[in-house]
Design an enzyme around this catalytic site. Structure first.
Site, short mmCIF file in Angstrom:
data_model
loop_
_atom_site.label_atom_id
_atom_site.label_comp_id
_atom_site.label_asym_id
_atom_site.label_seq_id
_atom_site.Cartn_x
_atom_site.Cartn_y
_atom_site.Cartn_z
N ASP A 49 0.83 -1.21 0.00
CA ASP A 49 0.00 0.00 0.00
C ASP A 49 0.86 1.25 0.00
OD1 ASP A 49 0.81 -0.64 2.67
OD2 ASP A 49 -0.67 0.78 3.44
N GLU A 82 0.07 -1.43 5.53
CA GLU A 82 1.09 -1.00 6.49
C GLU A 82 0.93 0.45 6.86
OE1 GLU A 82 5.17 0.62 7.63
OE2 GLU A 82 3.77 1.20 6.03
#
Length: 409
Positions: free
Chosen positions: A80, A174
């Site tokens: 991400d 994350e």
């Protein structure tokens, strides 16, 4: 190395911003699409145990090519990108052989200047990848993904380089603090690991902030402003009053090194209700607890000052300093340091003024320091990466694997 930049540019074409408001895992569909793309590449490399689970966690293994025991090593990166700036329709531009001065970012009017970003002065002669000034780049952490896969491909193509089993993992979400939530450490199979999620060349980090988040909710009373005398209680004004009670010098823009901070991350609301979202950071656990207690005290004090309306606070711990979990295993740090020295890189051991998946994974039993990617200015439109630095990250990953086997003989 030939495919490193090609891989990276392919990965940044996927919009993988995570979304804290979503309760799904991964929190956005783009992450799942990128995971499927990477899964196909790992299968093409003929790696073992390629597995993409229902929550978007992707893992694989490169088997050992030696007959003696070598500790299984993990390399981890996240798929991400940060919610802080758009990750959609990323348009990278490559600056070959940078010779100094400002860099114009596409037609956006944005520029990178050495005056604002002094790191540029150290990168003369290198090739850089920047944004076009309208989105982030995604080097955090797609550079890490590209570097890990390139290193694995290099090891497969050069079997004369001896190595033990290598476990690789790519995580979702994350950036919103959930990357380690559903990570199966036992199934991953590594004895220790490294996140490839740092910045400039040489960074080696095994301590990070202790972290918490706080939501301050201010409740008011909304009445038509024409008849509001002695009736209205403006929650937005209460929220502003609370922020003024926080120490102005203990913020991200006023701190560095081992100094902690309070960061007002977002403000929403109106007359009837307003919310302030904070992140709280400190390297020392006791000081983090003191910061949390201070915020609670300010809420209690404000409730005494306002005869009407009400303020409440909800504080949640996010992660802790990995140092206490990594320091008992000094060989992990020494292995990374020696790999950098072997690659003519001076290790720069410093604390992470933030967190990585490695922080929480360390507390789940997988000691996990952090290594550089060659990226700069993460989370914003001025993000860029050095191609030379990315290649050096690949070299370090390969060298860690090789040295681990040499040390085990």
């Amino acid at each position: 190395m030939d495919n490193l930049v090609e891989r990276f540019l392919r990965y940044v074409s996927f919009d993988t911003q995570s979304n804290e408001a979503s309760q799904q895992c991964p929190s956005t569909q783009g992450q799942r699409l990128l995971a499927k793309q990477i899964e196909s590449e790992l299968l093409e490399l003929d790696l073992s145990d390629v597995h993409l689970d229902d929550n978007g966690y992707l893992s694989a293994r490169l088997p050992s090519n030696v007959t003696f025991d070598v500790p299984a090593i993990g390399f981890i990166a996240h798929m991400d990108t940060a919610p802080d700036a758009s990750g959609k329709d990323v348009k990278p531009q490559i600056i070959d052989n940078y010779q100094g001065g400002e860099i114009r970012l596409g037609k956006s009017g944005e520029v990178l200047t050495p005056a604002q970003y002094p790191d540029l002065e150290k990168l003369h002669g290198q090739s850089l990848i920047t944004t076009d000034g309208t989105t982030l780049l995604g080097a955090d952490n797609k550079a890490g993904i590209a570097e890990i896969i390139t290193a694995i491909a290099y090891l497969k193509a050069n079997p004369q380089i001896k190595h033990g089993e290598i476990c690789i993992g790519f995580t979702p979400d994350e950036e919103i603090g959930r990357g380690a939530n559903l990570f199966d450490v036992e199934a991953f199979g590594a004895q220790f690991a490294y996140t490839i999620d740092g910045g400039p060349v040489g960074e080696l980090e095994y301590e990070n902030f202790n972290a918490a988040s706080a939501k301050v909710t201010c409740h008011g009373v909304n009445v038509h402003p024409g008849t509001a005398k002695d009736k209205m209680v403006n929650a937005a004004n209460i929220a502003a009053q609370f922020q003024l009670m926080m120490p102005s010098e203990e913020t991200p823009e006023c701190t560095e090194g081992y100094e902690g901070f309070y960061h007002l991350n977002s403000v929403t609301g109106a007359v009837a209700k307003a919310e302030l979202s904070y992140i709280i950071r400190d390297f020392d656990r006791e000081r983090l607890e003191a910061r949390k207690a201070f915020m609670q005290q300010q809420v209690e004090k404000l409730n005494q000052l306002i005869p009407k309306g009400h303020v409440e606070i909800n504080i949640t711990d996010s992660y802790y300093n990995m140092r206490e979990m990594v320091e008992p295993h000094p060989h992990i740090i020494e292995l990374a340091k020696q790999a950098m020295l072997d690659c003519d890189i001076e290790p720069n051991i410093k604390p992470i003024r933030g967190g990585t998946d490695g922080a929480r994974l360390s507390f789940k039993g997988l000691p996990c320091p952090n290594i550089f990617t060659g990226g700069y200015n993460f989370h914003g439109i001025h993000e860029f990466a050095s191609i030379d630095g990315m290649k050096q990250a690949v070299d370090v990953i390969v060298r860690i694997a090789e040295n681990a086997a040499t040390n085990a003989q």
